[in-house]
Design a protein around this motif. Structure first.
Motif, PDB file in Angstrom:
ATOM      1  N   LEU A 262       0.854  -1.189   0.000  1.00 36.04           N
ATOM      2  CA  LEU A 262       0.000   0.000   0.000  1.00 36.04           C
ATOM      3  C   LEU A 262       0.887   1.236   0.000  1.00 36.04           C
ATOM      4  N   ASN A 263       0.770   2.022  -1.046  1.00 39.37           N
ATOM      5  CA  ASN A 263       1.535   3.255  -1.228  1.00 39.37           C
ATOM      6  C   ASN A 263       0.647   4.426  -0.802  1.00 39.37           C
ATOM      7  N   ILE A 285       0.571  -3.276  -6.045  1.00 37.43           N
ATOM      8  CA  ILE A 285       0.680  -2.011  -5.310  1.00 37.43           C
ATOM      9  C   ILE A 285      -0.617  -1.225  -5.413  1.00 37.43           C
ATOM     10  N   TRP A 286      -1.284  -1.060  -4.273  1.00 38.72           N
ATOM     11  CA  TRP A 286      -2.440  -0.175  -4.160  1.00 38.72           C
ATOM     12  C   TRP A 286      -1.923   1.197  -3.718  1.00 38.72           C
ATOM     13  N   THR A 287      -2.587   2.241  -4.192  1.00 31.51           N
ATOM     14  CA  THR A 287      -2.142   3.600  -3.857  1.00 31.51           C
ATOM     15  C   THR A 287      -3.326   4.449  -3.424  1.00 31.51           C
ATOM     16  N   ILE A 288      -3.114   5.217  -2.350  1.00 32.37           N
ATOM     17  CA  ILE A 288      -4.072   6.254  -1.982  1.00 32.37           C
ATOM     18  C   ILE A 288      -3.336   7.583  -2.028  1.00 32.37           C
ATOM     19  N   THR A 289      -3.898   8.551  -2.767  1.00 33.82           N
ATOM     20  CA  THR A 289      -3.185   9.800  -2.999  1.00 33.82           C
ATOM     21  C   THR A 289      -4.177  10.939  -3.213  1.00 33.82           C
ATOM     22  N   ILE A 290      -3.644  12.127  -3.494  1.00 32.77           N
ATOM     23  CA  ILE A 290      -4.452  13.296  -3.872  1.00 32.77           C
ATOM     24  C   ILE A 290      -3.838  13.888  -5.129  1.00 32.77           C
ATOM     25  N   ASP A 291      -4.494  14.886  -5.705  1.00 36.48           N
ATOM     26  CA  ASP A 291      -4.024  15.456  -6.973  1.00 36.48           C
ATOM     27  C   ASP A 291      -2.589  15.967  -6.888  1.00 36.48           C
ATOM     28  N   LEU A 314     -10.747   0.937   1.711  1.00 30.55           N
ATOM     29  CA  LEU A 314      -9.573   0.366   1.060  1.00 30.55           C
ATOM     30  C   LEU A 314      -9.133  -0.917   1.760  1.00 30.55           C
ATOM     31  N   MET A 315      -9.143  -0.942   3.089  1.00 35.91           N
ATOM     32  CA  MET A 315      -8.771  -2.163   3.823  1.00 35.91           C
ATOM     33  C   MET A 315      -9.697  -3.317   3.442  1.00 35.91           C
TER      34      MET A 315
END
Length: 373
Positions: A262-263, A285-291, A314-315
């Motif tokens: 998880l990134n 690779i899962w990713t959680i991000t913003i712009d 997400l979990m």
């Protein structure tokens, strides 16, 4: 100095509005006892903003007579500040300046005396060395951030930091020692009080992200708590109004593998190549991000709550995709409040174990630090 008679009822009202403390900005000295000898006596002076005589400080040929007994023109002061405004630095203390001081003091006293028991919160401070930098946490800054929604239930914070530690986060023993210390401090200082006195905690923490996640795991989301975020510009911990419209984005993996990562790219962007360098090329690779990730984006409670909601979904999605026997290699670049909330939102009976990594600046790569299981 005042020469006018001031009715006793007006004096009593002024004492009440000032809560018995000097109204000069930044002073708030108690005026009913001597701090050195502890002897109790009235040491207050009643100062006129517009002097009671036209030739006095800030006096006026017409208004001095009209305002000489008006409570809106009177301030409760200690001897030093009474002399300061009327003798030593009259020019620096205009009517406007003094009226603003009076308003701010009386507004603050009204707020503090109107707070009810349900607004009490115990302040929890936790700091650990980040590289060669020592965490700086202040009870005064914490109080400033909490008001007016909460106020301290105790004048002393619950302090979990390891004092005078010389270890740095690039050393292997650092993680074992700091985590053990945090767990023991929480067990000794927090858990017993949760059963008796602590109904709510206000959390202020500055530490490497794996330790912040561990702190959140200890607190859990069962315990009512609010986690605060330090801002760089301006430099304070207060939450701001939610004005920015944005959402957290989830990027699904390009390949399906038994190795799951998880990134979390929020305060900075983590290129997936850095994760491949640690885990090899066969990784989901899962990713959680913003712009536009940057280190001061988190400004409001609402943004923190949105992250929590997205993280929980997400979990569940990762567990559904990869099965209940998998584990998640977690690579975080997140604000401190989000790091703590990751630990609070993680559910020990429902979620996959987290193997948490941290950027080792000495080796210029991510290294494994601890497991949340």
């Amino acid at each position: 100095m005042s020469v006018s008679y001031i009715p006793e009822k007006t004096k009593v009202r002024l004492w009440g509005k000032a809560a018995g403390r000097c109204q000069y900005k930044g002073c708030t000295e108690p005026l009913w006892y001597d701090g050195l000898t502890k002897a109790e006596f009235n040491s207050a002076y009643i100062a006129h903003i517009v002097a009671d005589k036209p030739d006095g400080p800030r006096g006026d040929i017409e208004r001095s007579e009209i305002l000489k007994q008006d409570i809106s023109n009177l301030m409760l002061m200690c001897d030093a500040h009474h002399r300061l405004i009327d003798r030593q630095k009259v020019d620096e203390h205009s009517e406007e300046v003094l009226l603003q001081m009076k308003k701010e003091h009386e507004d603050k006293m009204e707020l503090l005396t109107s707070l009810t028991e349900d607004k009490q919160s115990h302040v929890l401070l936790y700091g650990a060395n980040i590289g060669g930098n020592k965490a700086k946490l202040s009870m005064d800054e914490a109080i400033q951030a909490m008001l007016p929604n909460k106020y301290p239930a105790d004048k002393n914070p619950i302090e979990l930091s390891l004092s005078n530690s010389s270890l740095e986060d690039h050393e292997e023993f650092y993680w074992k020692m700091e985590r053990m210390h945090l767990q023991r401090q929480y067990k000794d200082k927090v858990e017993p009080r949760l059963k008796i006195t602590v109904n709510h905690m206000s959390v202020f923490a500055m530490a490497p992200q794996p330790l912040l996640i561990e702190l959140g795991r200890l607190i859990t989301d069962i315990q009512p708590a609010e986690v605060y975020q330090p801002h760089r510009d301006p430099d304070y911990w207060m939450w701001e109004a939610d004005e920015e419209t944005f959402d957290y984005q989830i990027i699904r993996p390009e390949i399906k593998s038994e190795i799951v990562a998880l990134n979390i790219s929020l305060s900075a962007s983590i290129d997936n190549s850095r994760i491949y360098d640690v885990l090899g090329g066969n990784v989901s690779i899962w990713t959680i991000t913003i712009d536009s990730p940057y280190n001061d984006f988190l400004r409001s409670r609402e943004q923190l709550q949105k992250f929590r909601e997205k993280f929980r979904k997400l979990m569940n999605a990762i567990k559904k995709e990869h099965g209940q026997h998998s584990e998640i290699h977690l690579f975080p670049a997140a604000p401190v409040a989000i790091a703590v909330e990751i630990g609070r939102a993680w559910m020990p009976k429902a979620d996959l174990p987290l193997k948490v990594y941290d950027q080792n600046k000495l080796n210029n790569q991510f290294e494994y630090t601890l497991e949340i299981n």
